[in-house]
Design an enzyme around this catalytic site. Structure first.
Site, short mmCIF file in Angstrom:
data_model
loop_
_atom_site.label_atom_id
_atom_site.label_comp_id
_atom_site.label_asym_id
_atom_site.label_seq_id
_atom_site.Cartn_x
_atom_site.Cartn_y
_atom_site.Cartn_z
N GLY A 1 73.08 52.10 -12.65
CA GLY A 1 74.09 53.09 -13.05
C GLY A 1 74.55 53.87 -11.83
O GLY A 1 73.88 54.81 -11.41
N THR B 1 87.68 45.59 -14.86
CA THR B 1 88.39 44.52 -15.58
C THR B 1 89.46 45.11 -16.50
O THR B 1 90.58 44.57 -16.58
CB THR B 1 87.39 43.70 -16.41
OG1 THR B 1 86.38 43.21 -15.53
CG2 THR B 1 88.06 42.55 -17.13
N ASP C 1 76.11 49.52 -18.20
CA ASP C 1 76.24 50.94 -17.85
C ASP C 1 76.78 51.80 -18.99
O ASP C 1 76.69 53.02 -18.95
CB ASP C 1 77.17 51.10 -16.63
CG ASP C 1 76.61 50.44 -15.39
OD1 ASP C 1 75.39 50.20 -15.35
OD2 ASP C 1 77.38 50.16 -14.47
O1 F6P Z 1 77.13 45.90 -14.28
C1 F6P Z 1 77.12 47.20 -13.75
C2 F6P Z 1 76.14 47.27 -12.65
O2 F6P Z 1 74.99 46.74 -13.17
C3 F6P Z 1 75.85 48.61 -12.03
O3 F6P Z 1 74.97 49.42 -12.72
C4 F6P Z 1 75.32 48.18 -10.69
O4 F6P Z 1 75.35 49.18 -9.77
C5 F6P Z 1 76.24 47.07 -10.33
O5 F6P Z 1 76.57 46.47 -11.56
C6 F6P Z 1 75.72 46.12 -9.33
O6 F6P Z 1 76.25 44.85 -9.52
P1 F6P Z 1 76.70 43.81 -8.39
O7 F6P Z 1 75.60 43.77 -7.38
O8 F6P Z 1 76.87 42.55 -9.15
O9 F6P Z 1 77.96 44.30 -7.79
#
Ligand code: F6P
Length: 344
Positions: free
Chosen positions: A179, A114, A136
């Protein structure tokens, strides 16, 4: 009399606890302190592309401080990502709709992706303020993102709960913490939850050394072990870190091993008091910047001082755990195995 300022606000990227506290911080400060108009944009940058907005009043911002998720919705829409030669010019559409709405500034609450988009929109001539969030904690330019403290509590609680079941069965428990690139959450929750092995993406590991360490523990009559792994550590494609590591450990030690993948539970629910404070402070400070026409910045925290940093310095960078971080030294000093390759 000068025209009322009108600002837009959106939440983009993966959600996290504290988003509504930040929306409220921005909105209430803008309306009550500065008499601005506030437009809520739905589903991140998608809302500006599709013209999906709502006007936010002081009343509509009441009662949301403690709510998880985001009342505006979010999406992983990346307007600058090229998706083929026939695709529409999304940044141009965003600029058109920003102008059509008569916005003086757009507040973009989100993580690294973002902030990169926000920096791109600054180059397109929009007035932008970024607010960093993510569980994260890997946004460059700030010491902390909101969402991290809440996720840390949830992950630590989950690890705490594994101890008793691990002990009852004399097992090794592997828990996977979110993470992909940064190991802040795995490292901090691993330390806070008394993990015996902590693996993070920033430090490579040697599975034989991990197994040796776990066998040593068993020899010393330690009845069980807890292994905390970040989801982004090295593992074969299409295998979760927890599945891979737990199978390698069971095969290498002969000790019964189980895995837990904590997943989206880490991102859900009410923010901790610290996250409410940080998100509210970021929101209020963002509007103070807008009141001074000080645009093109991301709000940040430097130790305990709220400050700001130019978005062009933030875009595209990640804040990873440095290999000389004091928490790593502390873990090492506590005889926690960091993968067998780390030495102070
Ligand atoms: O918000 C960060 C995070 O939680 C990462 O740690 C994780 O790998 C990712 O988002 C997964 O999110 P999404 O499935 O929404 O893409």
């Amino acid at each position: 009399m000068s025209k009322k300022k009108k600002i837009g606000i959106l939440t983009a990227g993966g959600d996290c606890p504290g988003l509504n506290a930040a929306i409220r911080g921005v909105g209430k400060t803008a309306i009550v302190k500065y008499d601005m108009e506030v437009i809520g944009i739905s589903s991140g940058f998608l809302g500006l592309i599709n013209k999906d907005y709502i006007e936010l009043s002081e009343n509509s911002l009441s009662g949301i401080l403690t709510l998880g998720g985001t009342i505006l919705g979010t999406s992983r829409e990346k307007p600058f990502k090229k998706t083929g030669h026939l695709s529409i010019d999304k940044p141009k559409l965003i600029k058109e709709h920003y102008d059509e709405l008569g916005l003086d500034c757009l507040v973009c609450i989100g993580g690294n992706g973002t902030q990169r988009t926000a920096a791109g929109l600054v180059k397109e001539g929009l007035n932008i303020i970024g607010i960093p969030k993510t569980i994260d904690n890997d946004v460059w330019g700030t010491h902390q993102t909101f969402g991290f403290d809440s996720a840390l509590s949830i992950a630590t609680d989950a690890i705490d709960r594994l101890h008793s079941t691990a002990n009852s069965h004399k097992r090794i428990m592997v828990i996977e913490i979110m993470g992909h690139h940064a190991g802040w959450l795995a490292l901090y929750s691993g330390l806070a939850g008394g993990g015996d092995v902590i693996l993070i993406p920033e430090l490579d590991y040697d599975i034989d050394k991990i197994n040796q360490y776990l066998l040593e523990r068993a020899k010393k009559k330690k009845p069980y072990s807890i292994v905390v792994v970040a989801e982004g550590i090295r593992s074969p494609k299409k295998r979760s870190a927890a599945s891979f590591i737990s199978e390698e450990i069971e095969a290498g030690t002969g000790i019964e091993t189980r895995k837990t993948i904590l997943g989206y539970i880490q991102r859900g629910g009410s923010p901790t008091p610290m996250d409410r404070l940080l998100a509210s402070s970021y929101g209020a400070y963002a509007v103070d910047l807008i009141s001074k026409n000080d645009y093109g910045k991301m709000v940040a925290i430097d130790k305990d001082k709220i400050t700001s940093i130019p978005l062009e310095e933030v875009g595209g960078k990640l804040r990873l755990v440095p290999t000389n971080h004091p928490m790593l030294e502390r873990a090492f000093g506590l005889d926690i195995c960091l993968g067998g390759k780390y030495s102070e």
